[in-house]
Design a protein around this motif. Structure first.
Motif, PDB file in Angstrom:
ATOM      1  N   ILE A   1       9.593  -7.103  26.793  1.00 37.06           N
ATOM      2  CA  ILE A   1      11.115  -6.555  26.422  1.00 37.06           C
ATOM      3  C   ILE A   1      10.971  -5.137  26.947  1.00 37.06           C
ATOM      4  O   ILE A   1      10.199  -4.802  27.031  1.00 37.06           O
ATOM      5  CB  ILE A   1      10.558  -6.518  25.465  1.00 37.06           C
ATOM      6  N   PHE A   2      12.085  -4.759  28.350  1.00 28.65           N
ATOM      7  CA  PHE A   2      11.589  -3.211  29.005  1.00 28.65           C
ATOM      8  C   PHE A   2      12.218  -2.618  27.911  1.00 28.65           C
ATOM      9  O   PHE A   2      13.262  -2.774  27.957  1.00 28.65           O
ATOM     10  CB  PHE A   2      12.036  -3.446  30.516  1.00 28.65           C
ATOM     11  N   ILE A   3      12.108  -1.683  27.093  1.00 26.50           N
ATOM     12  CA  ILE A   3      12.533  -0.384  26.421  1.00 26.50           C
ATOM     13  C   ILE A   3      12.227   0.335  26.657  1.00 26.50           C
ATOM     14  O   ILE A   3      10.886   0.747  27.660  1.00 26.50           O
ATOM     15  CB  ILE A   3      12.919  -1.276  24.739  1.00 26.50           C
ATOM     16  N   ARG A   4      12.850   1.691  26.039  1.00 20.60           N
ATOM     17  CA  ARG A   4      12.355   3.419  26.359  1.00 20.60           C
ATOM     18  C   ARG A   4      11.836   3.825  24.541  1.00 20.60           C
ATOM     19  O   ARG A   4      12.953   3.052  23.600  1.00 20.60           O
ATOM     20  CB  ARG A   4      13.227   4.137  27.036  1.00 20.60           C
ATOM     21  N   MET A   5      11.891   4.974  25.189  1.00 20.60           N
ATOM     22  CA  MET A   5      11.441   5.619  23.608  1.00 20.60           C
ATOM     23  C   MET A   5      12.291   7.106  23.976  1.00 20.60           C
ATOM     24  O   MET A   5      12.010   7.554  24.406  1.00 20.60           O
ATOM     25  CB  MET A   5      10.879   5.738  22.633  1.00 20.60           C
ATOM     26  N   PRO A   6      13.432   7.629  23.195  1.00 18.69           N
ATOM     27  CA  PRO A   6      13.119   8.872  23.119  1.00 18.69           C
ATOM     28  C   PRO A   6      11.711   9.862  23.250  1.00 18.69           C
ATOM     29  O   PRO A   6      10.543   9.409  23.192  1.00 18.69           O
ATOM     30  CB  PRO A   6      13.639   9.527  21.642  1.00 18.69           C
ATOM     31  N   PHE A   7      11.978  10.555  23.803  1.00 18.46           N
ATOM     32  CA  PHE A   7      10.626  12.059  24.423  1.00 18.46           C
ATOM     33  C   PHE A   7      10.384  12.476  23.556  1.00 18.46           C
ATOM     34  O   PHE A   7       8.873  12.888  23.415  1.00 18.46           O
ATOM     35  CB  PHE A   7      11.055  12.314  25.289  1.00 18.46           C
ATOM     36  N   ALA A   8      10.565  13.075  23.101  1.00 15.54           N
ATOM     37  CA  ALA A   8      10.583  14.502  22.178  1.00 15.54           C
ATOM     38  C   ALA A   8      10.541  14.419  20.285  1.00 15.54           C
ATOM     39  O   ALA A   8      11.524  13.573  20.007  1.00 15.54           O
ATOM     40  CB  ALA A   8      11.230  15.257  22.073  1.00 15.54           C
ATOM     41  N   GLU A   9       9.771  15.697  19.555  1.00 14.38           N
ATOM     42  CA  GLU A   9       9.767  15.055  18.343  1.00 14.38           C
ATOM     43  C   GLU A   9      11.689  15.324  17.929  1.00 14.38           C
ATOM     44  O   GLU A   9      12.211  16.562  18.577  1.00 14.38           O
ATOM     45  CB  GLU A   9       9.430  16.160  17.156  1.00 14.38           C
ATOM     46  N   PRO A  10      12.407  15.427  16.984  1.00 12.62           N
ATOM     47  CA  PRO A  10      11.884  14.179  15.939  1.00 12.62           C
ATOM     48  C   PRO A  10      12.459  12.816  16.113  1.00 12.62           C
ATOM     49  O   PRO A  10      12.130  11.648  16.142  1.00 12.62           O
ATOM     50  CB  PRO A  10      12.634  14.331  14.387  1.00 12.62           C
ATOM     51  N   GLY A  11      13.509  12.832  17.530  1.00  8.73           N
ATOM     52  CA  GLY A  11      13.525  11.141  17.751  1.00  8.73           C
ATOM     53  C   GLY A  11      12.756  10.013  18.266  1.00  8.73           C
ATOM     54  O   GLY A  11      12.915   9.173  18.059  1.00  8.73           O
ATOM     55  N   ASN A  12      11.311  10.852  18.360  1.00  7.07           N
ATOM     56  CA  ASN A  12      10.445   9.857  19.034  1.00  7.07           C
ATOM     57  C   ASN A  12       9.593   9.765  17.842  1.00  7.07           C
ATOM     58  O   ASN A  12       8.308   8.289  18.252  1.00  7.07           O
ATOM     59  CB  ASN A  12       8.821  10.344  19.494  1.00  7.07           C
TER      60      ASN A  12
ATOM     61  N   PRO B   1      28.845  10.945  24.268  1.00  3.23           N
ATOM     62  CA  PRO B   1      27.736  10.581  23.307  1.00  3.23           C
ATOM     63  C   PRO B   1      26.658  10.793  23.610  1.00  3.23           C
ATOM     64  O   PRO B   1      26.094  11.244  24.717  1.00  3.23           O
ATOM     65  CB  PRO B   1      28.179   9.034  22.990  1.00  3.23           C
ATOM     66  N   ASP B   2      25.706  11.086  23.475  1.00  4.30           N
ATOM     67  CA  ASP B   2      24.182  11.544  23.795  1.00  4.30           C
ATOM     68  C   ASP B   2      23.835  10.703  23.711  1.00  4.30           C
ATOM     69  O   ASP B   2      23.229   9.628  22.935  1.00  4.30           O
ATOM     70  CB  ASP B   2      23.598  12.777  22.248  1.00  4.30           C
ATOM     71  N   ASN B   3      22.460  11.312  25.100  1.00  5.74           N
ATOM     72  CA  ASN B   3      21.085   9.898  25.516  1.00  5.74           C
ATOM     73  C   ASN B   3      20.097  10.697  24.229  1.00  5.74           C
ATOM     74  O   ASN B   3      20.051  12.223  25.369  1.00  5.74           O
ATOM     75  CB  ASN B   3      21.186   9.653  26.786  1.00  5.74           C
ATOM     76  N   PRO B   4      18.759  10.687  24.026  1.00  4.21           N
ATOM     77  CA  PRO B   4      19.180   8.856  23.657  1.00  4.21           C
ATOM     78  C   PRO B   4      19.101   8.687  22.395  1.00  4.21           C
ATOM     79  O   PRO B   4      18.663   7.160  22.051  1.00  4.21           O
ATOM     80  CB  PRO B   4      16.980   9.050  24.101  1.00  4.21           C
ATOM     81  N   MET B   5      19.185   9.506  21.604  1.00  2.00           N
ATOM     82  CA  MET B   5      19.972   9.109  20.110  1.00  2.00           C
ATOM     83  C   MET B   5      21.051   8.444  20.057  1.00  2.00           C
ATOM     84  O   MET B   5      21.241   7.379  18.657  1.00  2.00           O
ATOM     85  CB  MET B   5      20.024  10.278  19.236  1.00  2.00           C
ATOM     86  N   GLY B   6      21.989   8.145  21.249  1.00  2.00           N
ATOM     87  CA  GLY B   6      23.062   7.503  21.298  1.00  2.00           C
ATOM     88  C   GLY B   6      24.520   7.829  19.890  1.00  2.00           C
ATOM     89  O   GLY B   6      25.142   7.061  19.624  1.00  2.00           O
ATOM     90  N   SER B   7      23.597   9.071  19.311  1.00  2.00           N
ATOM     91  CA  SER B   7      25.191   9.632  18.183  1.00  2.00           C
ATOM     92  C   SER B   7      25.865  10.396  19.131  1.00  2.00           C
ATOM     93  O   SER B   7      26.400  10.357  20.435  1.00  2.00           O
ATOM     94  CB  SER B   7      24.382  11.026  17.964  1.00  2.00           C
ATOM     95  N   HIS B   8      27.015  11.429  18.149  1.00  5.35           N
ATOM     96  CA  HIS B   8      28.208  11.959  18.992  1.00  5.35           C
ATOM     97  C   HIS B   8      28.667  12.150  18.089  1.00  5.35           C
ATOM     98  O   HIS B   8      27.911  12.707  17.233  1.00  5.35           O
ATOM     99  CB  HIS B   8      29.414  10.783  19.547  1.00  5.35           C
ATOM    100  N   HIS B   9      29.291  13.596  18.156  1.00  8.07           N
ATOM    101  CA  HIS B   9      30.412  14.833  18.106  1.00  8.07           C
ATOM    102  C   HIS B   9      31.863  14.262  18.484  1.00  8.07           C
ATOM    103  O   HIS B   9      32.071  14.060  19.063  1.00  8.07           O
ATOM    104  CB  HIS B   9      30.004  16.366  18.358  1.00  8.07           C
ATOM    105  N   PRO B  10      32.401  14.534  17.171  1.00  5.93           N
ATOM    106  CA  PRO B  10      34.289  14.591  17.465  1.00  5.93           C
ATOM    107  C   PRO B  10      34.613  15.963  18.435  1.00  5.93           C
ATOM    108  O   PRO B  10      34.236  16.805  18.342  1.00  5.93           O
ATOM    109  CB  PRO B  10      34.454  14.777  16.031  1.00  5.93           C
TER     110      PRO B  10
END
Lengths: 373, 373
Positions: free
Chosen positions: A328-339, A164-173
């Motif tokens: 609250i320590f969190i992060r965010m995606p760096f780049a469009e469109p995830g940001n 699965p990917d970071n930072p979106m949390g999605s995955h491909h089968p």
């Protein structure tokens, strides 16, 4: 009294860090965070058997660790049904990525990744003078077709993909990854980062095929196994690709306790099941908190949930800052469109109570700031 | 399905390991060693306070270590009377050597070391495509004048010097090193490996002068502090030189437990005194055993004793093999003229009893082999 010159590559590099660590952020803030939900660590901790293994091995730390990680590699080989010669251990995936990039990247070499994917990989590519091409995520997934196309166009030697990917949390089968592997241009190696694979749905990981010299799989004990602070991961690949690590790796670089801890972690399948269940429960809770606040949680195959804040990058950044200001320590995606999103790691019930309490005022604050702006 | 090309440098490198680890040697032998006296580890172990620190921190290993090693660097800065910005931590001196070589060495760059000095440094120089010039030891000491001469002749960017040195165990007083530093050619950095400095006589370490960008000092918790398996060391130098590590280092590469353990080790000065006394006692005992067998122990400023076997390299190698065959793990210097010697690390009383028992038959065996030859 003039110092030594840097290499041409080093001269051009910035002094930087791929991430600011939470401790550094705490020092800047002057107070500790009350919830550590930004580094996708496993708050559930390592198996109790890992803690016992660490305690038992601690008096032996006067000895260097086995530079061959023999016992661990044997256990991993059994676990994955491959040969020991098809596994190399390293000080986390970061260390392994350093080696694989160092082996293949020099000035003039092209490398392809997704825009917004793991910055430490990009740090290594820059660090060895490579040229990085980034392709955008599509529908919040890494885009195998676009990655392949870019690799072909640039004659890339490496493609980085996390699944699965970071930072979106999605995955491909698995089938999508297998199709991508089948279509790799000659001379191109797929660096498949599977840091979160133990937390993904069944059917996410392709079968391991160590006959193929075009794929190297990266795994870690830092995520599901709860051992980020022990610095141990491994790569699986074709024996020749794995053997090439012997040209450059830091042979004595893996701690003695880390090897023992990893052995214990691998053996405790029960704990892994507990963690999987806890992660699933926390993901649902984070998703629920997001929805209660009118936000859209993305499906996650990892130990974090990426939340679409719905109003673009500037708004998401303001929400993040407002959460951080509330401890609250969190992060965010760096780049469009995830940001347009924030990224929240799975936490304890208490961590998520604090997140749930901080989110409404943070959203309100961000909303006012946007309306003022 | 062809794999990715290696870089020009990597293509030419052998797949190798600077040392065969004792565990690997045991697997080859099929039995365990009865005395582990070959890696200059500290059999006295880490401080009991280190063990308590590891135990206390173990449940936190789900968190990455602080990438800035802030608390440890603060403690080290106080300890050495320098600024935090003048210290960088790394995964042992091996890891720090990798970074400093990577920063400065590329094809066409000359580097100078002593023939028979630390092979891992040479491994890194080769690994980044540098050209290594080796000068012989003189009177079983590294030879500052010859190193300087070679550096000037080759326009070297780095000189490696260990003080006290491995593998001969000799040392230079601080003044000799200070004189060498004063004579460094412009543009040349002295990599001063002080892995054994805590075990050396007072007056061995030059005063630390972080105003000089031509010297970087390497220290470790692997030797006197008994933490080889924890993989933690540090470098002290001018702030600009130290800052350059941020261009290439593996920021999250130092374990969380390692940082806590190092803090505890540094604070326990009493334990360090105990280790120093034990090391001195074991050195005397090893020297006595050597003399009882008609061999010549060299003076040692480290936790090992190098023993002149008196009959050249082939004899020494045969003695080494005969000791290893008897379950005594030791090593020997690689190069002329040191390779007339064997190198024995300080051990427990039991370790040294075993060494004392194995040495006479090993010498007899080697003597017969030589006479037959």
């Amino acid at each position: 009294m003039s110092g030594a010159k840097l290499t041409k590559i080093a001269e051009a590099l910035p002094s930087t860090v791929p991430f600011v660590g939470p401790e550094a952020a705490e020092r800047q803030r002057g107070t500790a965070f009350t919830a550590r939900l930004g580094a996708n660590e496993s708050v559930y901790g390592p198996s109790p058997k890992v803690l016992r293994a660490i305690e038992a091995a601690a008096p032996d730390v006067w000895m260097y660790g086995d530079p061959e990680s023999h016992d661990l590699r044997r256990a991993l080989a059994l676990h994955h049904g491959v040969e020991m010669s098809e596994i190399v251990c390293g000080a986390g995936i970061d260390g392994l990525l350093n080696s694989i990039v160092r082996l293949h990247v020099e000035p003039g070499v092209s490398v392809v990744t997704s825009d917004g994917a793991y910055p430490t990989f990009n740090y290594h590519v820059a660090g060895y003078g490579g040229t990085l091409t980034k392709v955008p995520f599509r529908d919040d997934h890494e885009d195998p077709e676009a990655l392949l196309r870019a690799a072909t166009e640039t004659g890339a030697r490496l493609i980085y993909l996390s699944n699965p990917d970071n930072p979106m949390g999605s995955h491909h089968p698995a089938q999508v990854i297998d199709d991508m592997i089948a279509d790799l241009p000659d001379g191109c190696l797929l660096v498949l980062d599977e840091a979160y694979i133990e937390l993904a749905p069944d059917g996410t990981a392709p079968l391991i095929d160590t006959s193929n010299p075009q794929v190297i799989r990266m795994r870690t004990f830092s995520k599901a196994y709860g051992m980020a602070g022990m610095r141990i991961g491994y790569a699986i690949g074709e024996a020749g690709v794995i053997r090439s690590f012997e040209k450059v790796r830091n042979h004595f670089g893996i701690g003695r306790l880390s090897q023992q801890a990893a052995l214990a972690a691998l053996a405790d399948t029960e704990w892994l099941e507990i963690v999987r269940a806890e992660v699933a429960r926390a993901r649902d809770r984070i998703a629920g908190i997001a929805r209660e606040n009118g936000l859209t949680p993305l499906p996650s195959a990892t130990n974090f949930v990426t939340i679409d804040c719905g109003r673009g990058a500037e708004f998401a950044k303001t929400v993040l800052d407002a959460l951080v200001a509330r401890g609250i320590f969190i992060r965010m995606p760096f780049a469009e469109p995830g940001n347009r999103c924030i990224r929240v790691s799975c936490g304890t019930d208490q961590d998520l109570d604090r997140f749930a309490a901080a989110l409404p005022p943070a959203l309100a604050e961000a909303g006012s700031a946007m309306n003022d702006g």
